[in-house]
Design an enzyme around this catalytic site. Structure first.
Site, PDB file in Angstrom:
ATOM      1  N   ASP A 277       0.679  -1.110  -0.047  1.00 44.87           N
ATOM      2  CA  ASP A 277       0.067  -0.092  -0.126  1.00 44.87           C
ATOM      3  C   ASP A 277       1.050   1.246  -0.004  1.00 44.87           C
ATOM      4  OD1 ASP A 277      -2.083  -1.864   0.294  1.00 44.87           O
ATOM      5  OD2 ASP A 277      -2.799  -0.857   1.992  1.00 44.87           O
TER       6      ASP A 277
ATOM      7  N   HIS B  55       3.726  -2.540   3.041  1.00 45.60           N
ATOM      8  CA  HIS B  55       3.649  -0.988   2.610  1.00 45.60           C
ATOM      9  C   HIS B  55       4.987  -0.771   2.024  1.00 45.60           C
ATOM     10  CE1 HIS B  55       0.542  -1.193   5.774  1.00 45.60           C
ATOM     11  NE2 HIS B  55       0.044  -0.098   5.166  1.00 45.60           N
TER      12      HIS B  55
HETATM   13 ZN   LIG Z   1      -2.429   3.120   3.295  1.00 41.80          ZN
END
Ligand SMILES: [Zn+2]
Length: 215
Positions: free
Chosen positions: A40, A182
C-alpha cells in the site's frame, strides 16, 4: 471480556462479513497453494527499489496506489505495469473512506482510476486506507462496480522498523493468504528476500491478487 478479546471478536465478525459479501476479497482459496503480496501507499522515493527487488526475486505483487501520488509519477505507474504487477486504487489522498460522503468517495476513486490509467480487468480494485470501511462506504463502492480488496495477514510493518519482526509475522502465512505490506519503508524492502524465501520453502507461489481470486 478484556479489550483484547473484544477486539479480536470484532475483527472475527468483520472478517466473516467481508468473506460473505460479494465484491469483497480478503482471502483466496486455500486449495491452490498460492498467496498474494500486496503493498500500500506508493508510489514514492523507494518504488524503483521495491520493483528491482521483486524483479530479482522473480515474483509479481499487487500495489494499492494513492491517487494523488500516482498522478504526480506517471512514469512509475507505467513501470509497475511494465514489470507485470497489478496496480489498484487506495484513495486519492489517503483519507478514511468512512469519513467521506458517498459522492466524495466515488469522486476520489474515479480520480484515482484516471491517475492509474485504468485497471487490468473488469471491475477496478480498491483498498480502503487504514482498512476503514463502514456499511455505507462498502455498499457505495460495490454498487459503483469496485472490487474491495482487504487482506488476511497483516505484517504490521507500520508498527515496527525491524525487518525480522516483519519476516516473523509473515511466517504465519498459509495458502490463500493476502499479505498486507507497505511501500516507502526500508525495513519492509529488507524483509522481502526472507519473506519470499520462506513462502517458496513452504511450497507457496506468489501471484497478483487478481490472479489469486481468478477462477
Ligand atoms: Zn494506506
Amino acid at each position: 471480556m478484556n479489550n483484547v478479546v473484544v477486539t479480536s471478536v470484532r475483527a472475527h465478525i468483520k472478517n466473516a462479513v467481508f468473506d460473505a459479501f460479494p465484491g469483497v476479497r480478503r482471502r483466496g482459496p486455500s486449495a491452490s497453494r498460492r498467496v498474494a503480496l500486496t503493498f500500500d501507499d506508493g508510489p514514492d522515493h523507494l518504488t524503483e527499489r521495491y520493483l528491482d527487488m521483486l524483479d530479482q526475486l522473480g515474483v509479481p505483487a499487487t500495489f494499492f496506489l494513492v491517487g494523488g501520488r500516482a498522478a504526480s509519477r506517471p512514469d512509475l505507474v507505467r513501470e509497475y505495469r511494465r514489470r507485470g504487477h497489478q496496480i489498484a486504487g487506495h484513495g486519492y489522498d489517503h483519507k478514511r473512506f468512512n469519513q467521506l460522503g458517498r459522492r466524495e468517495l466515488l469522486e476520489q476513486c474515479a480520480a484515482t482510476e484516471t491517475a492509474l490509467g485504468g485497471q487490468l480487468s473488469g471491475r477496478p480494485w480498491v483498498r480502503p486506507p487504514h482498512g476503514s470501511l463502514d456499511a455505507t462506504s462498502l455498499l457505495s463502492l460495490v454498487a459503483a462496480g469496485y472490487t474491495v480488496a482487504m487482506w488476511s495477514l497483516d505484517s504490521r510493518d507500520y508498527s515496527t522498523n525491524s525487518s525480522s519482526d516483519i519476516v516473523r509475522a509473515c511466517a504465519r502465512v498459509t495458502a490463500g493468504d493476502v499479505l498486507l505490506l507497505h511501500e516507502g519503508q526500508q525495513w519492509t524492502l529488507d524483509a522481502l528476500p526472507n519473506i519470499v524465501a520462506a513462502l517458496q520453502a513452504a511450497g507457496l507461489e506468489c501471484v497478483t491478487m487478481h490472479d489469486l481470486f481468478a477462477n
